[in-house]
Design an enzyme around this catalytic site. Structure first.
Site, PDB file in Angstrom:
ATOM      1  N   TYR A  90       0.967  -1.164   0.022  1.00 24.13           N
ATOM      2  CA  TYR A  90       0.054  -0.088  -0.103  1.00 24.13           C
ATOM      3  C   TYR A  90       0.686   1.412  -0.160  1.00 24.13           C
ATOM      4  CZ  TYR A  90      -3.941  -3.453   0.925  1.00 24.13           C
ATOM      5  OH  TYR A  90      -4.483  -4.307   0.777  1.00 24.13           O
ATOM      6  N   TYR A 463     -11.344  -1.001  -0.099  1.00 22.06           N
ATOM      7  CA  TYR A 463     -11.512  -0.746   1.172  1.00 22.06           C
ATOM      8  C   TYR A 463     -10.087  -0.132   1.786  1.00 22.06           C
ATOM      9  CZ  TYR A 463      -8.160  -4.144   3.689  1.00 22.06           C
ATOM     10  OH  TYR A 463      -7.165  -4.601   4.080  1.00 22.06           O
ATOM     11  N   ARG A 464      -8.866  -0.065   0.868  1.00 24.30           N
ATOM     12  CA  ARG A 464      -7.639   0.402   1.478  1.00 24.30           C
ATOM     13  C   ARG A 464      -7.114   0.683  -0.051  1.00 24.30           C
ATOM     14  NH1 ARG A 464      -4.291  -3.473   5.364  1.00 24.30           N
ATOM     15  NH2 ARG A 464      -2.712  -2.015   5.776  1.00 24.30           N
TER      16      ARG A 464
END
Ligand code: ADP
Length: 519
Positions: A90, A463-464
């Site tokens: 991420y 969601y991310r």
């Protein structure tokens, strides 16, 4: 990595800012060499040069954080806070906007415990291993909820809404009370923490008035310097129920079987259904099996599955509590499955006093899943694509089939799992790749965007998000022409008029011009 100056800075104005920071944290904690900058790159990123920190500053206390924030306002330096910076897939420690200064909070490692109530208050630098060691050393009757990469921090993970394996695995939901340095340097405590010296800071999440904890998650509205968290009371038993599913199509009925038991609370942990590569990629390398072009063909998949006794999918489910309860619950789960399938379910029992399974299910931190990044050889990496879906087997199966077809189209090996929340599914897909394979790297971006487009067409949102895709994902949340982002921007401008805190995080820019990471 060579210096990229903060936006609108010259070398001398930047040097002046670094000198000011050094006045707060000491020169040894201003990290600004080429080697230092390398440390804060996104080591899993396919375009590391797009997200380069100019330097890092590592304060040791909340008061130092406040002083650095005030100076950042004065000198107009964007800060990118990290706890331990291990958010692999991420963005790791890297900022959205190149030239930002990483605010590295990993030196802040204090832990306060409320043993009667099973809660902790942790500083950002506390990693899962630190908290585990602390709990074990002090023989506390609670377990932590570790993650697959336990190298990361408890706070950073919860703030990015990371998930674990135990019934306490929805980490952001187990947060109770924060201490936050706001972008103007003010210091606030949320919930009961707003009352000085309240004993209930980590017990009652709401306090009086609006509840702000979620506002500081996946946002750039503040820097969290303390985070309250509930720990799981040590269970008397764990029953494990594991099942291998032979066919791809088994995903649909398996989800429809699990979902009602998850909704009713019979199953309290978030069971996950993952494909064969989840296990195979941590145990072997792709070249052990296949060196041809394109995604691994089905006959090779069969050989891999056979070697490790894997289904196309595996279900891993755990039940926690007194034996009367776990055993009765396991019987219900098993008979519910038995009414739908002939596949055997492997049942295991752990009782207090027995050696614990070396797994995060049993509160033990691990890092071995990181080995999956080596699947393709070279300098391995992955990026996460994780939409949230309704808890419906047909829809999940259709989502899998679409995603699987995309993996095949781009010649990638499918690595996916479906984790059941209480009402939704998080479909975590890892795109594994070799950063040394230029052709593969060139594919990753197009592939990722195709996955997002497919999901968006069905109104499934991630969601991310990885730092490169934060705008892309934010834009997919498009109700009333992006009203939520107008709200986020209004808040951002009010709280951070100089735009010093993590510009671009989660697609929130406020007054700052969009730079880097733009969709
Ligand atoms: P970890 O230490 O678990 O690897 P990171 O430090 O990589 O987590 O942080 C994960 C995400 O959360 C990053 O986007 C980061 O900017 C944000 N974050 C981490 N710590 C804080 C904090 N203390 N305050 C605000 N945001 C944070």
């Amino acid at each position: 990595m060579q210096l990229v100056l903060p936006p609108d800075h010259t070398q001398s104005s930047f040097d002046a800012a670094l000198r000011a920071f050094a006045g707060v944290v000491g020169t040894e904690w201003v990290l600004a060499t080429d080697q230092d900058r390398d440390t804060y790159l996104d080591h899993y990123g396919f375009d590391q040069a797009a997200h380069v920190a100019a330097a890092a500053v590592a304060p040791s206390s909340t008061e130092e954080v406040r002083a650095v924030v005030r100076l950042a306002n004065e000198h107009r330096i964007p800060l990118w806070p990290i706890s331990r910076g291990k958010n692999f897939g991420y963005g790791s420690a890297a900022p959205v906007v190149s030239g930002s200064v990483v605010l590295d909070l990993s030196r802040m490692k204090k832990i306060w415990l409320d043993v009667d109530n099973g809660t902790v208050l942790v500083e950002p630098g506390v990693g899962f291993y630190d908290l585990f060691d602390y709990v074990e050393k002090n023989d506390i009757p609670y377990w932590i909820s570790p993650i697959g990469n336990s190298w990361g921090s408890v706070a950073g993970n919860a703030l990015d809404r990371g998930v674990g394996y135990t019934p306490y695995g929805d980490h952001s939901d187990r947060v109770c009370g924060l201490e936050v340095v706001l972008p103007d340097g003010d210091l606030v405590r949320t919930g009961m923490g707003a009352m000085s010296d309240s004993e209930s800071w980590t017990l009652h999440p709401y306090g009086f008035g609006p509840h702000w904890d979620q506002m500081f998650m996946q946002s750039n509205f503040g820097i969290v310097t303390k985070l309250g968290l509930w720990l799981m009371p040590k269970p008397e038993t764990i029953i494990s129920l594991d099942m291998e599913l032979d066919q791809k199509e088994d995903l649909g009925w398996a989800i429809n079987t699990l979902a009602p038991m998850r909704r009713s609370g019979l199953i309290q942990q978030s069971p996950s259904i993952g494909n064969w590569l989840r296990a195979a990629a941590v145990l072997t390398k792709r070249t052990d099996w296949y060196t041809g072009p394109g995604a691994i063909p089905e006959e090779v998949i069969s050989a891999i599955r056979q070697r490790f006794g894997l289904g196309w999918w595996s279900i891993n489910l755990r039940l926690y509590g007194p034996e009367e309860i776990t055993s009765a619950t396991a019987n219900v789960v098993q008979s519910t499955f038995a009414s739908r399938t002939q596949y055997p379910m492997k049942r295991g029992l752990w009782r207090e006093g027995m050696p614990r399974e070396q797994q995060p299910f049993a509160g033990i931190p691990i890092t071995f899943p990181l080995a999956n990044a080596g699947w393709h050889g070279g300098r391995g990496a992955h990026v996460g694509f994780s939409p949230a879906l309704p808890q419906n087997g047909d829809k999940a199966l259709a989502q899998f089939q679409r995603t699987f077809a995309r993996y095949n189209e781009f010649g990638m090996d499918y690595h996916g799992s479906f984790a059941l929340g209480e009402r939704h599914i998080t479909n975590v897909n890892q795109v594994l790749y070799n950063k040394d394979d230029k052709q593969m790297v060139a594919q990753v971006d197009r592939f990722f965007r195709a996955l997002v487009d497919d999901a968006k067409a069905l109104r499934y949102g991630e969601y991310r998000a990885h730092i490169t895709y934060m705008d892309l994902i934010a834009e997919s949340y498009d109700f009333n022409a992006g009203a939520l982002w107008r709200l986020n921007d209004k808040l951002k401008v009010a709280l951070d008029p100089n735009g010093i805190l993590a510009p671009g995080k989660s697609g929130i820019w406020g007054n700052s011009p969009r730079r880097g990471g733009a969709a």
